[in-house]
Design a protein around this motif. Structure first.
Motif, mmCIF file in Angstrom:
data_model
loop_
_atom_site.group_PDB
_atom_site.id
_atom_site.type_symbol
_atom_site.label_atom_id
_atom_site.label_comp_id
_atom_site.label_asym_id
_atom_site.label_seq_id
_atom_site.Cartn_x
_atom_site.Cartn_y
_atom_site.Cartn_z
ATOM 1 N N GLN A 4 0.832 -1.201 0.000
ATOM 2 C CA GLN A 4 0.000 0.000 0.000
ATOM 3 C C GLN A 4 0.868 1.252 0.000
ATOM 4 O OE1 GLN A 4 -3.106 -0.298 -0.455
ATOM 5 N NE2 GLN A 4 -3.963 1.743 -0.073
ATOM 6 N N ASP A 5 1.992 1.223 0.704
ATOM 7 C CA ASP A 5 2.894 2.379 0.715
ATOM 8 C C ASP A 5 3.449 2.648 -0.678
ATOM 9 O OD1 ASP A 5 2.517 2.806 3.398
ATOM 10 O OD2 ASP A 5 4.364 1.784 4.023
ATOM 11 N N THR A 6 3.786 1.578 -1.414
ATOM 12 C CA THR A 6 4.311 1.748 -2.766
ATOM 13 C C THR A 6 3.227 2.295 -3.694
ATOM 14 O OG1 THR A 6 5.909 -0.035 -2.468
ATOM 15 C CG2 THR A 6 5.372 0.564 -4.729
ATOM 16 N N LEU A 7 2.014 1.786 -3.557
ATOM 17 C CA LEU A 7 0.909 2.307 -4.370
ATOM 18 C C LEU A 7 0.687 3.788 -4.103
ATOM 19 C CD1 LEU A 7 -1.711 -0.583 -4.095
ATOM 20 C CD2 LEU A 7 -0.419 0.085 -6.141
ATOM 21 N N ARG A 8 0.763 4.171 -2.848
ATOM 22 C CA ARG A 8 0.575 5.588 -2.527
ATOM 23 C C ARG A 8 1.709 6.434 -3.115
ATOM 24 N NH1 ARG A 8 -2.658 8.434 0.395
ATOM 25 N NH2 ARG A 8 -3.647 6.623 1.370
ATOM 26 N N GLU A 9 2.928 5.918 -3.079
ATOM 27 C CA GLU A 9 4.049 6.647 -3.683
ATOM 28 C C GLU A 9 3.835 6.824 -5.181
ATOM 29 O OE1 GLU A 9 8.953 6.387 -4.051
ATOM 30 O OE2 GLU A 9 7.818 4.716 -3.174
ATOM 31 N N TYR A 10 3.326 5.787 -5.827
ATOM 32 C CA TYR A 10 3.046 5.845 -7.263
ATOM 33 C C TYR A 10 1.940 6.863 -7.540
ATOM 34 C CZ TYR A 10 2.317 3.828 -11.990
ATOM 35 O OH TYR A 10 2.209 3.615 -13.349
#
Length: 413
Positions: A4-10
């Motif tokens: 989820q953190d990576t998705l938010r960064e994207y």
């Protein structure tokens, strides 16, 4: 598995660097329903960035396929007036557009090409007057990709569904410079600077034409439009916002001279067009126009592309991408132009971008055409770069300058 953190960064990268929504601005987000998990993050990030309003236009390729299978062509080709009015209202409000792509390559393979063409032509006619808003960068726009299982299985057919999806996520995130404890925003800023430097070098030469050759038979001379400008990486909208139209992006590109393209070009990657795959295709050009073409698969839809309108048989873009780009080094065939065009030099049949002509954003269509920039309702990229691509720039006095040698930039020192 993507976190989820990576998705938010994207999502943050797409909103703040890609489309770069401005305080108080309307952002119009187009998203497949299967990507709702990512679309919601983009909406939240847009509001955090100061957007005044965010509207999501949902799409579903499987519902679209059912419509093509069961609905009458005349019904599908009838564009509801409210859709046109909504687009007009969005542009009147000087909105920005963010598009999430997650289409399944070849999904519409069983649909008659004539029906696909009729519906596409109707849509282009209905929305033609709005295309200039993004083609001329009057407002910001950006496209990002979100993997799906259906798409992932096309790219990694040998893997189980979850493994294929994880592998495609890894490849997509690497392509947009996310992961490995990297500062994605800082990396994008440095990357945009590198692309701008390549554009600057090309612009110093004022080439009259480029000559492309490789071992599979491409031998093509592409004249360049009068007052052409090389661009790459980022663009600037009328409101001053700098945005990145495509994420990823590895290209520098400019406008060909519509009537001065001659020779043969062989595509080096398949093309997904109108929901169908075109493979092993080629074009012959004479005085700018496609005069012959062929394909081992999908020649009917290739015909749709060439004959879409009067301008779709001419080139509107020539783009240089070195064979050592990160997308190329991945060795993957993504089966979507957003990624595959960033692994390979490419050409586009159809419209030129006004930004590639000096003063082009202030020109009307007739003025752009007079400068050699092609006009069309279509703009379709196809890839023809290769590891052995040789490119020479031809100056107005006939001298030739090496631009590519063996697939990479080779400017003289």
């Amino acid at each position: 598995m993507v976190t989820q953190d990576t998705l938010r960064e994207y999502a943050e990268l797409a909103v703040r660097v890609g489309v770069n929504v401005q305080p108080g601005q309307l952002m119009v987000l187009a998203s497949p329903v299967d990507c709702a998990f990512f679309a919601r993050l983009c909406v939240e990030e847009a509001y955090r960035a100061g957007a005044g309003e965010v509207r999501v236009n949902w799409t579903d390729e499987y519902t679209d396929k059912l419509r093509y299978e069961y609905e009458e062509q005349s019904s599908m080709a009838s564009i509801a007036p409210w859709r046109i009015q909504q687009k007009q209202d969005d542009i009147d409000r000087r909105c920005c557009f963010l598009h999430i792509k997650s289409s399944t390559p070849g999904l519409l393979a069983g649909i008659p090409g004539e029906k696909l063409q009729a519906v596409r032509v109707a849509e282009e006619l209905a929305f033609e007057k709005f295309e200039y808003y993004t083609m001329a960068n009057h407002g910001q726009w950006s496209i990002v990709a979100v993997p799906s299982i259906a798409w992932a299985k096309k790219v990694f057919p040998e893997l189980e569904e979850q493994a294929a999806l994880d592998a495609l996520w890894d490849a997509v995130l690497a392509g947009v410079r996310i992961g490995g404890n990297r500062d994605a925003v800082a990396e994008w800023q440095a990357h945009i600077t590198r692309l701008a430097e390549n554009s600057r070098k090309l612009n110093t030469y004022h080439f009259q034409a480029l000559h492309f050759r490789n071992g599979i038979g491409t031998d093509l001379t592409v004249g360049l439009a009068k007052g052409h400008i090389w661009e790459g990486g980022s663009s600037r909208a009328d409101n001053g916002a700098v945005f990145v139209p495509n994420m990823p992006t590895e290209e520098v590109f400019t406008a060909p001279d519509k009537c001065h393209v001659n020779g043969r070009v062989y595509a080096t990657k398949p093309l997904n067009y109108q929901g169908k795959m075109i493979r092993d295709f080629w074009f012959d050009f004479r005085d700018g126009k496609v005069c012959a073409y062929g394909a081992s698969e999908g020649e009917d839809v290739l015909k749709n592309l060439v004959e879409f309108d009067e301008g779709s048989a001419y080139l509107g873009e020539v783009a240089l991408v070195p064979d050592d780009s990160p997308i190329s080094r991945s060795g993957l065939l993504f089966l979507t132009t957003l990624f595959d065009e960033n692994a390979s030099c490419h050409l586009a049949l159809g419209a030129s971008y006004p930004e590639n002509i000096e003063g082009g954003a202030a020109m009307d269509r007739k003025q752009l055409e007079a400068a050699g920039a092609n006009q069309s309702k279509e703009h379709c990229d196809f890839m023809f770069g290769s590891p052995d691509m040789q490119i020479d720039g031809i100056l107005s006095d006939g001298r030739e300058i090496p631009v590519f040698r063996n697939g990479v930039f080779a400017f003289p020192e």
